[in-house]
Every structure is written in structure tokens, then in C-alpha cells.
Design a protein around this motif. Structure first.
Motif, PDB file in Angstrom:
ATOM      1  N   UNK A  87     -34.115  29.047  21.064  1.00 35.82           N
ATOM      2  CA  UNK A  87     -34.059  29.790  22.728  1.00 35.82           C
ATOM      3  C   UNK A  87     -34.552  28.810  23.735  1.00 35.82           C
ATOM      4  N   UNK A  88     -35.100  28.135  23.574  1.00 37.34           N
ATOM      5  CA  UNK A  88     -35.639  26.791  25.072  1.00 37.34           C
ATOM      6  C   UNK A  88     -34.323  26.281  25.962  1.00 37.34           C
ATOM      7  N   UNK A  99     -26.594  24.652  27.050  1.00 36.88           N
ATOM      8  CA  UNK A  99     -26.998  23.820  26.019  1.00 36.88           C
ATOM      9  C   UNK A  99     -28.662  25.000  26.147  1.00 36.88           C
ATOM     10  N   UNK A 100     -28.995  24.529  24.681  1.00 35.38           N
ATOM     11  CA  UNK A 100     -30.475  25.119  24.476  1.00 35.38           C
ATOM     12  C   UNK A 100     -31.210  23.959  24.299  1.00 35.38           C
ATOM     13  N   UNK A 114     -35.179  19.162  12.783  1.00 37.78           N
ATOM     14  CA  UNK A 114     -34.994  19.015  13.465  1.00 37.78           C
ATOM     15  C   UNK A 114     -35.610  19.449  14.509  1.00 37.78           C
ATOM     16  N   UNK A 115     -36.132  18.369  15.513  1.00 39.79           N
ATOM     17  CA  UNK A 115     -37.403  18.111  15.634  1.00 39.79           C
ATOM     18  C   UNK A 115     -38.002  18.804  17.237  1.00 39.79           C
ATOM     19  N   UNK A 116     -38.952  19.121  17.251  1.00 41.25           N
ATOM     20  CA  UNK A 116     -39.608  20.526  18.480  1.00 41.25           C
ATOM     21  C   UNK A 116     -38.079  19.483  20.284  1.00 41.25           C
ATOM     22  N   UNK A 117     -38.003  20.172  21.123  1.00 36.61           N
ATOM     23  CA  UNK A 117     -37.662  19.517  21.881  1.00 36.61           C
ATOM     24  C   UNK A 117     -36.134  18.924  21.790  1.00 36.61           C
ATOM     25  N   UNK A 159     -30.772  34.198  24.169  1.00 35.09           N
ATOM     26  CA  UNK A 159     -30.150  33.827  25.409  1.00 35.09           C
ATOM     27  C   UNK A 159     -28.609  34.367  25.722  1.00 35.09           C
ATOM     28  N   UNK A 160     -28.209  35.819  24.447  1.00 35.57           N
ATOM     29  CA  UNK A 160     -27.049  35.606  24.033  1.00 35.57           C
ATOM     30  C   UNK A 160     -26.768  36.680  26.146  1.00 35.57           C
TER      31      UNK A 160
END
Ligand code: HEM
Length: 492
Positions: A77-78, A360-361, A374-377, A429-430
Motif C-alpha cells: 500500500x505504500x 505506482x505502489x 520482493x524487498x521492502x521499498x 489505495x483503491x
């Protein structure tokens, strides 16, 4: 990423081999929705590209996107920290900025509740079911008059130019309690620049990822910075006017309600949300920006498709004649009686996929998807265009065919098929303006189609090639309208 150790049991993401410094920029090219869809056929629904030195994970396919955005919603969600984001609303945008989770969640909740309250508010006249319906109906009728006047003067009109002002006025009414004239230079010139904005914030803009590109002269980037500065200036002026005339006992619009929220919060000593006044009142910038560009792009595409498919225009008008007639203006409650129009809107959303990628997320922690680490950030692109053109989901996806959304006898909307179309994103994030967006596209189109027939310029081919961006636009063109039988332009 190279140095990150991949946890046991998980695999390294597949993807094309990157070149030094530029990564896969050349393969991504000017139409990332097409190039990344093609790559998904080769590498599967979860793969990695590199833009500059930065890895980007690309998600395709209904199942994978649902898994990431719904089942693992929190982890995806970031928002990534991108260069262009800093220029949007002074880096304080709700939709684009890298706000920490708590701040974003508090702002999103406020935005949702403000929209809900002010869209469903009782309108000034009992003729309308709600303020939203009242704004759209009135702007729809002004638009028809405007198109008539432009036709009389010039013999043709640029659909986007006029539609965008009408749509902006609906959200202006809700956010700022005012509308602008179609001749107001400040607003008209600003909203007509939204394509320049979208070109920069579309997924995959190389300058977002490759620092040395930012020092090269770029007219698009200069325009982008200038548009954001103009936009902020206009918003600040409107917000200041609201502060100066604010009356706690008379909350006029969303801006007032956000100011009021700041005042209330100061009295609430137990409040634990650390969100500045600027970030609260600034929510209105996002609502206004997101509220006019998306819907006007959708409507402008709709009009171009009507011209490209005259037999469909005729079918839609027959439905309106039979179900509504000419004695009254269509209403929001007519939606269930106009399945053809609803199917047409779904097919516009699907076929044009004018929002090809979500914003973009970014991953909020180390995670995995389909067995890949898949790493953080990590920046994540969600390819909505791919889902809407996936032959696994759609029969003959490239053909424009509204019957795919109707039941076999053609009388009802097939809701299950409709839910497969992906244009508003999914999960945490919809889009928060989805119901307003759908309602507005429906009612504007119903009002326009009831009274007007759209056509192209004789002998001129319509160019339907989209121009890539956050929202993809059709090329500017000139069209014509004539009144439908039984309707006369005012004053003729
Ligand atoms: C976000 C589509 C209308 C407000 C989004 C996203 C999409 C989208 C794809 C990004 C989702 C993601 O990042 O995963 C659309 C379409 C519209 C529309 C297709 C119309 C046809 C509106 C309207 C408003 C609005 C009318 C407000 C009045 C927002 C906001 C966000 C957003 C504030 C950011 C949400 C967040 O980051 O938490 N929209 N939108 N949108 N939309 Fe819409």
C-alpha cells in the motif's frame, strides 16, 4: 537489491537483463502499457525491470494483482519516493506523497467522509436527489448550450476543451462551493494543461528514476513544474478566501469542512493524529485534481468512441428515447433502466484503459509474491491495461463490443463481467472517487446523448491512438454536434 540475500524457499524475480546506468529504459519505451504487457507474456505475471539503477516490480494478471492488492494489501500500500512527486501539491499530496501509513490513513478517511457528505447532501432544489446530481445536471445543460454556441461560431469544437471545464465545475461545486465560466481564462487554461501533468507522472517516466536526466533541459518537465506552481497558487487563493469568510455555523463545502476539522482538532486535547493543518486542508487539492482530470478524460474518450462507432451511438439513443423520452432530463436513478449505456461505459473503461497503470505502489516491508522475493521499498507498477486486454479474461479483447457486458438476451447488465474491468485500482489505495466517477460519467453521457448527435468532420479520419501518461488522452480533434429529433437548442 543485488546484495539482498533471498530467503530460503523463495526465488529471484525474472525479467529482462538491464543495461548499465539506463537499465531497461529502451525496452520500456514510450508506451509502457504495451511493452510491459508484452514482457508479461515472456516473464509471467510478476517480473522485474530496472529503470536506471532502480528495480521496479511489474504486476499483471487478475490473480496476482488481487493477491498483492487485496490479500497482501498492507504490504503493497505504500507510495515510492519519486522525483516528480515532490512537485505535486508541494510534496504533500494524499495520492502521490510518501506519507507514513498513519498520516495517509487519517487523511484518506477524512477525504472519503468529506466526499461522501458533500456528494450526497440534499441539493438546493427537491428536483434533484442529491447535490452531485444537481451539479452534473446543470453543468450538462450548460455544456450543451456551450457546444451549440461554439458550433454556431466555428462549425466544430474540440471535445476535451469544453468537457474538462464542465467536469471541473462539478468538483469545484462540491469542494469550493462555486463554478467558473467557460470563458474564465485562469481555470480554462489550467485544466486544459492536465495532459502535460499526466505525461510526467505516468508510470515509468525515466527522469523519476535516473538522476542525470533531471539536469538535461526538458520542456515537458519545465511545463510540469510550472503547472504545479499555477495549480498550487490557485488552490491557495481559494483556500485563503475560505479562511477569510469561514463561519463554523455555515459549512458551505468540503474546504470549509476540512478547515472546521482543524479547528475541532485543536480543541480535542486527546487527539493523537499528528497531521498538520496544511495537510488536512490540502486534501482538497487532491480531490479537485483527481476529480476533474480522470472524469473529463473518460467522457472525452466516450464522445470519440461515439463518433467512431455511429451504429453504437444510434443504439444508445434508441434506448434513451424508449426508456426516458424527451420530456425530462435523465437522472442518476435511471442507471438500472439503461443497461446499454452502462455497458458502453464499461467497454470504454476496458477498451481505452485510459488509466493504464495505477499510481505506482511501493512495498512497506520485505514480502513475496508467487514464490518470488520482493524487498521492502521496491517500486511496484500495477498494469491495469494488461488485465483489461488479457485474452484469458476477455474474448477478442481488442474489439470494441459493448454486448460483452450484457446478458445473452441483451436486456440486463452482466455485473460479473463488469467487475472484471480494472480502472479504479483495488484494495487499500483503491480510488476514493469511484462512485462519484461512475455516476458522473453516466449522467453527463445520458444528458448529452439524449439531446445531441456527435459526428466527425467530413473526410477526416479520427486518430484513436492514445498518448501515454497517468491518464492516456486521445489526440485533440474537432467534432460536430446536431440536435436529436425532438430537441431544439435554447434560443433557436
Ligand atoms: C486514486 C482511478 C475519479 C480521487 C485512483 C487510482 C486510480 C483511480 C487508478 C490509483 C489507485 C492505486 O494507486 O492503486 C480513477 C478513475 C476515475 C477517478 C478511473 C474516474 C473515472 C476520481 C474522483 C476523485 C478521485 C472523482 C475525487 C473526487 C482519488 C484519490 C486517489 C485516487 C484521492 C488516491 C487514493 C490513495 O492514494 O489513497 N483513482 N479515479 N478519483 N483517486 Fe481516483
Amino acid at each position: 537489491l543485488m546484495r539482498t540475500k533471498i530467503p530460503e524457499g523463495l526465488q529471484k524475480l525474472p525479467g529482462p537483463k538491464p543495461l548499465p546506468i539506463i537499465g531497461n529504459v529502451l525496452e520500456v519505451g514510450n508506451n509502457p502499457h504495451l511493452s510491459l504487457t508484452a514482457m508479461s507474456k515472456c516473464y509471467g505475471p510478476v517480473f522485474q525491470i530496472q529503470i536506471g539503477m532502480r528495480p521496479v516490480v511489474v504486476l499483471s494478471g487478475n490473480d496476482v494483482i488481487r493477491q498483492a492488492l487485496l490479500k497482501q494489501g498492507e504490504e503493497f500500500a505504500g507510495r515510492p519516493d519519486l522525483y516528480s512527486t515532490k512537485f505535486i501539491s508541494d510534496g504533500k499530496s494524499l495520492a502521490f506523497s510518501t506519507d507514513q501509513v498513519g498520516v495517509w490513513r487519517a487523511r484518506r478517511k477524512l477525504a472519503l467522509s468529506a466526499l461522501r457528505t458533500f456528494a450526497t447532501l440534499q441539493g438546493e432544489s427537491s428536483e434533484y436527489s442529491c447535490a452531485l446530481e444537481e451539479h452534473i445536471s446543470k453543468e450538462g445543460l450548460y455544456l450543451i448550450e456551450r457546444l451549440h454556441n461554439v458550433m454556431k461560431a466555428d462549425g466544430s469544437f474540440d471535445p476535451f476543451r469544453h468537457i474538462v471545464v464542465s467536469v471541473a465545475n462539478v468538483i469545484c461545486g462540491i469542494c469550493f462551493g462555486r463554478r467558473y465560466s467557460h470563458d474564465d481564462d485562469e481555470l480554462v487554461s489550467l485544466v486544459n494543461l492536465s495532459d502535460e501533468f499526466g505525461k510526467i507522472v505516468g508510470s515509468g517516466n525515466p527522469a523519476d528514476f535516473i538522476p542525470f536526466l533531471r539536469i538535461l533541459p526538458s520542456t515537458t518537465m519545465k511545463k510540469f513544474v510550472a503547472i504545479n506552481a499555477r495549480f498550487s497558487k490557485l488552490m491557495k487563493k481559494i483556500v485563503n478566501d475560505h479562511y477569510n469568510t469561514f463561519d463554523k455555523d455555515n459549512i458551505r463545502d468540503i474546504t470549509d469542512s476540512l478547515i472546521n476539522h482543524c479547528e475541532d482538532r485543536k480543541l480535542d486535547e486527546n487527539s493523537n493524529i499528528q497531521v498538520s493543518d496544511e495537510k488536512i486542508v490540502g486534501i482538497v487539492n487532491d480531490l479537485f485534481g483527481a476529480g476533474f482530470d480522470t472524469i473529463s478524460t473518460a467522457l472525452s474518450w466516450a464522445v470519440v468512441y461515439l463518433v467512431a462507432y455511429p451504429e453504437i451511438q444510434e443504439r444508445l439513443q434508441r434506448e434513451l428515447r424508449e426508456k426516458i423520452g424527451m420530456d425530462r432530463t435523465p437522472r442518476l436513478s435511471d442507471r438500472t433502466d439503461l443497461p446499454l449505456l452502462e455497458a458502453f461505459i464499461l467497454e470504454i473503461f476496458r477498451h481505452s484503459s485510459f488509466l493504464p497503470f495505477t499510481i505506482p505502489h511501493c512495498t512497506s516491508k520485505d514480502t513475496s509474491l508467487n514464490g518470488y522475493f520482493i524487498p521492502k521499498d521496491t517500486c511496484v507498477f500495477v498494469n491495469q491495461w494488461q488485465v483489461n486486454h488479457d485474452p484469458e479474461l476477455w474474448k477478442d479483447p481488442s474489439s470494441f463490443n459493448l454486448d460483452r457486458f450484457l446478458t445473452a438476451d441483451g436486456t440486463y447488465l452482466n455485473k460479473m463481467e463488469g467487475e472484471k474491468v480494472l480502472v479504479f485500482g483495488l484494495g487499500k489505495r483503491r480510488c476514493i472517487g469511484e462512485s462519484i466517477g461512475r455516476a458522473e460519467v453516466f449522467l453527463f453521457l445520458a444528458i448529452l446523448l439524449q439531446r445531441l448527435k456527435f459526428s466527425g468532420m467530413p473526410g477526416e479520419m479520427l486518430d484513436m491512438t492514445p498518448e501515454y501518461g497517468l491518464t492516456m488522452k486521445h489526440k485533440r480533434c474537432l467534432l460536430r454536434v446536431t440536435p436529436q429529433p425532438g430537441f431544439e437548442f435554447p434560443g433557436t
